[in-house]
Scaffold this motif. Structure first.
Motif, short mmCIF file in Angstrom:
data_model
loop_
_atom_site.label_atom_id
_atom_site.label_comp_id
_atom_site.label_asym_id
_atom_site.label_seq_id
_atom_site.Cartn_x
_atom_site.Cartn_y
_atom_site.Cartn_z
N CYS A 105 -2.41 5.46 -0.53
CA CYS A 105 -3.20 4.44 -0.77
C CYS A 105 -4.49 5.13 -1.02
O CYS A 105 -5.50 4.45 -1.17
N GLN B 238 2.83 9.48 3.02
CA GLN B 238 2.67 8.09 3.01
C GLN B 238 1.18 7.54 3.00
O GLN B 238 0.83 6.74 2.66
N TYR B 239 0.59 8.29 4.11
CA TYR B 239 -0.81 7.99 4.10
C TYR B 239 -1.99 8.11 3.13
O TYR B 239 -2.67 7.32 2.76
N ARG C 296 3.05 12.23 8.34
CA ARG C 296 3.53 11.32 7.42
C ARG C 296 1.96 11.29 6.28
O ARG C 296 1.73 10.21 5.84
#
Lengths: 95, 486
Positions: free
Chosen positions: A79, A75-76, A72
Motif C-alpha cells: 500500500c 505485504q506492508y 510481512r
C-alpha cells in the motif's frame, strides 16, 4: 491567550502542513474562537488535582522482550506510494 | 424483512425459515435501490458478502454456527479490512487497502457475520454532522434535508433506513450516540477499553471506543457478545472478563435508581426534546424505578477540555500520514519537506487541519501546561463528578443531544458545531459507557434518550434500555423512505 498568525504558522510548520496566506487568515479566526471557548478551563480550580491521562488510570502492561511478529514487509509495502527493493522511496535527502 | 431486528433474523436463520443468502441479497438490493438518496456507504462489497453468506449457511448446515452466523452488518469505514478499501472518510486514504484486519473485524468474521460494506463518516471521525466526509454528506432517512449526525452518520442512516440490520460505529465524543439519536436507532458506546481498538484508525486514543448501532438494545447486546473483550494487540484494552450481555436483559427494573443531571436539562435544550425525554423517564417510573435530580458540576467544562485533549492526541496520531508508507502522496515532490507538507495539505480536509493545528499549538512549547495539563486536570474532575453521582444512583438519564437533527449546512461555525456534543462528550472523558435509545419525536425528527452507567456497566445499560423497549415501540418506527417500494 490571544492567537496570532505567527502561532498558526509555527503550528503548521511543526505539523508539516502547507497552508496558503488565505487559509492562514481563516485558521487564525477559527482557532481564535476555539481557543476562546477552551479558555473557560482557566476558571476551574485545579489545585492539588493530578492530570488524568487514561480514564481507567491504567498503566502500560509489560511483556517479555521477544520477537512475535513475522516478516510481512512485502505485504506492508503493497500500500506504499513508492518502493524499491524493499525500501520506501522519498525525494533525495543527501546530495 | 428490513424492519426485522438481528434477534429476529437470527431466529429465522436458526429455524431454517431464511438463509443468509436470501437475507444478504435482500439487503444488498435495498442498498442498491435506496442508498443513492442517503450516501450512507463508501464501499459496498456485494460479491464478498454473498460468498460470506454462503459460507455462513454452510456453517449452519454443518451445525457449528455462532448465534449470529449469516447476519448482515456494516462497518464504519474506520475499521481496517484486508482487501477492501479503508478510507476513514478522507482523501488521504482514498487508495488505502489495509494489510490486516481490525480485531473486531476478525471477531465478526469468525462468528460468520456478513459484512455488506463500509459506511460513510466524518473525515477521521472528526465531526457531528457527517458533512466533513471526502465522499460527501450523508442524509438523514427521516428527512433528507437533515444531517444524520456524526461521525458514525453512515452507520446510523443505513440502519435507520433498513439497508442493514446493524452496524459498528466508533465514539470519541458522541459519535455513536448522537447519530443514533438523530436517526432513531439504538447505539451503545462501551466503557473505554472494553472493545479492542486494534485496527481502528486512531483519532484520540484515550477517548476512542467502538460499539454497536442497531434497531434495539437486545441487538446491541448480541453484537457486544461478539466484539467485546481483551486484546493483547491493544495495550489499553481492559483485561477483565466479558459477561453474556443478553443474560440480564429481562431483569425487572423495580428499585432502579435513576439520576437526572440538572446540567443536562438547562439552557439550550429544545423544549420538545425535553418533553420527550421526561416522558421516557415517566415510563421508567411506571416500571418501578425511582428518580432524583443529581448534579455533574463540571459539565460546562467538558467541551473545552475535550477540544484540548482530542486535538492534541489527533495531531500526534495523524502525523503518520506523511505520503511515505501508505495513502495519498503529492505529485513530484521537490524535497522531503515538500513531500510531507503538500501531501498533508492535499490529503486532509478543513476540519482535520483545524484540529491538527489546535493540537499542535496547545502541545507546543509555552502552551503545554496552560492547555494540555490543565485540560487533563479538569478531565479528572469531570470523571469524579460521575463517580460521585454513581454513589447515589444506578444510572443517569438525559437527552443525547440538545436538539433533534439539524439541517444540512445549518452550522457553519466550528464552535457552534462543537457545542452540539454537550451531553455526550463528558462520557468519553470519564471513560464510562452510554447508550442512546429512541424516545419519540420532536419537530418530526427522532429524539434519543441517553442512559449512562458506571465503568463496565454495559450489561445494566442494555437491560435498562431493553426494558424501555419492551414498554414502548419508538424503536420500531421506520422512516417513510425505508418503506418505499418495500
Amino acid at each position: 491567550m490571544a492567537l496570532e498568525e505567527s502561532h498558526v504558522r509555527r503550528a503548521a510548520h511543526l505539523a508539516r502542513l502547507a497552508i496558503s496566506d488565505d487559509q492562514a487568515n481563516r485558521f487564525v479566526d477559527d482557532l481564535s474562537r476555539i481557543l476562546e471557548m477552551v479558555d473557560q478551563l482557566q476558571q476551574v480550580n485545579t489545585d492539588n488535582v493530578a492530570p488524568l491521562a487514561h480514564p481507567l488510570d491504567a498503566t502500560q502492561r509489560l511483556r517479555a522482550d521477544e520477537v512475535t511478529e513475522t516478516d510481512r514487509r512485502e505485504q506492508y509495502q503493497r500500500c506504499a506510494p513508492a518502493t524499491e527493493e524493499g525500501l520506501y522511496l522519498v525525494p533525495r535527502v543527501v546530495e | 424483512m428490513h424492519d426485522q431486528t438481528v434477534t429476529q433474523l437470527a431466529a429465522a436463520l436458526k429455524s431454517g425459515e431464511l438463509s443468509s443468502r436470501e437475507i444478504t441479497a435482500h439487503y444488498l438490493q435495498r442498498i442498491e435501490r435506496l442508498d443513492d438518496k442517503l450516501n450512507s456507504f463508501i464501499s459496498v462489497t456485494a460479491e464478498r458478502a454473498l460468498n460470506a453468506a454462503e459460507a455462513a449457511d454452510k456453517a449452519r448446515a454443518d451445525g457449528h454456527a455462532h448465534a449470529l452466523a449469516g447476519i448482515p452488518l456494516a462497518l464504519k469505514d474506520i475499521f481496517c479490512t484486508q482487501s477492501v478499501k479503508t478510507s476513514c472518510g478522507s482523501k488521504m486514504l482514498d487508495n488505502f487497502v489495509a494489510p490486516y484486519d481490525a480485531t473486531v473485524v476478525e471477531k465478526l468474521e469468525a462468528a460468520h457475520t456478513v459484512s455488506l460494506g463500509k459506511t460513510n463518516m466524518d473525515e477521521f471521525a472528526m465531526g457531528s454532522s457527517n458533512e466533513n466526509s471526502h465522499y460527501g454528506p450523508v442524509k438523514n432517512p427521516w428527512d433528507l434535508k437533515a444531517v444524520p449526525g456524526g461521525s458514525s452518520g453512515g452507520s446510523a442512516a443505513a440502519v435507520a433506513a433498513g439497508l442493514v440490520p446493524a452496524a459498528l460505529g466508533t465514539d470519541t465524543g458522541g459519535s455513536i450516540r448522537q447519530p443514533a439519536a438523530f436517526c432513531g436507532i439504538t447505539g451503545l458506546k462501551p466503557t473505554y477499553g472494553r472493545v479492542s481498538r486494534y485496527g481502528m484508525i486512531a483519532y484520540a486514543s484515550s477517548l476512542d471506543q467502538a460499539g454497536p448501532m442497531a434497531r434495539s438494545a437486545s441487538d446491541c447486546a448480541h453484537l457486544m457478545n461478539v466484539i467485546a473483550g481483551h486484546d493483547v494487540r491493544d495495550s489499553t484494552s481492559a483485561a477483565r472478563g466479558v459477561p453474556d450481555y443478553t443474560e440480564n436483559l429481562d431483569a425487572p427494573l423495580s428499585g432502579l435508581k435513576i439520576g437526572l443531571p440538572k446540567e443536562y436539562f438547562g439552557d439550550g435544550l429544545d423544549a420538545d426534546v425535553e418533553r420527550a425525554v421526561r416522558e421516557a423517564v415517566r415510563v421508567y417510573e411506571s416500571l418501578g424505578a425511582t428518580v432524583r435530580e443529581v448534579s455533574l458540576p463540571h459539565t460546562h467544562y467538558a467541551i473545552p477540555a475535550y477540544y484540548v485533549i482530542a486535538p492534541a492526541e489527533a495531531s500526534s496520531n495523524l502525523s503518520r500520514f506523511d505520503g511515505v508508507r501508505f495513502g495519498h502522496r503529492c505529485e513530484d515532490p521537490k524535497d522531503l519537506i515538500d513531500l510531507y507538507t503538500r501531501t498533508r495539505q492535499e490529503g486532509f480536509g478543513e476540519e482535520v487541519k483545524r484540529r491538527i493545528l489546535i493540537g499542535t499549538h496547545t502541545l507546543s512549547e509555552g502552551f503545554f501546561d496552560a492547555y494540555y495539563i490543565k485540560a487533563q486536570k479538569v478531565r479528572r474532575l469531570i470523571r469524579q463528578d460521575f463517580l460521585d453521582a454513581f454513589e447515589d444512583v444506578d444510572v443517569l438519564m438525559g437527552p443525547a443531544a440538545p436538539t433533534t437533527a439539524f439541517n444540512l449546512g445549518a452550522k457553519k461555525d466550528p464552535v457552534s458545531m462543537y457545542l452540539q456534543d454537550i451531553y455526550t462528550i463528558a462520557v468519553n472523558l470519564a471513560g464510562i459507557p452510554g447508550i442512546s435509545v429512541p424516545a419519540g419525536f420532536a419537530h418530526g425528527r427522532p429524539v434519543g434518550l441517553q442512559i449512562l452507567g458506571t465503568h463496565f456497566a454495559e450489561a445494566q445499560l442494555l437491560n435498562v434500555a431493553h426494558q424501555f423497549q419492551q414498554a414502548t415501540d419508538w424503536h420500531r418506527h421506520l422512516p417513510a423512505l425505508a418503506e418505499e417500494n418495500a
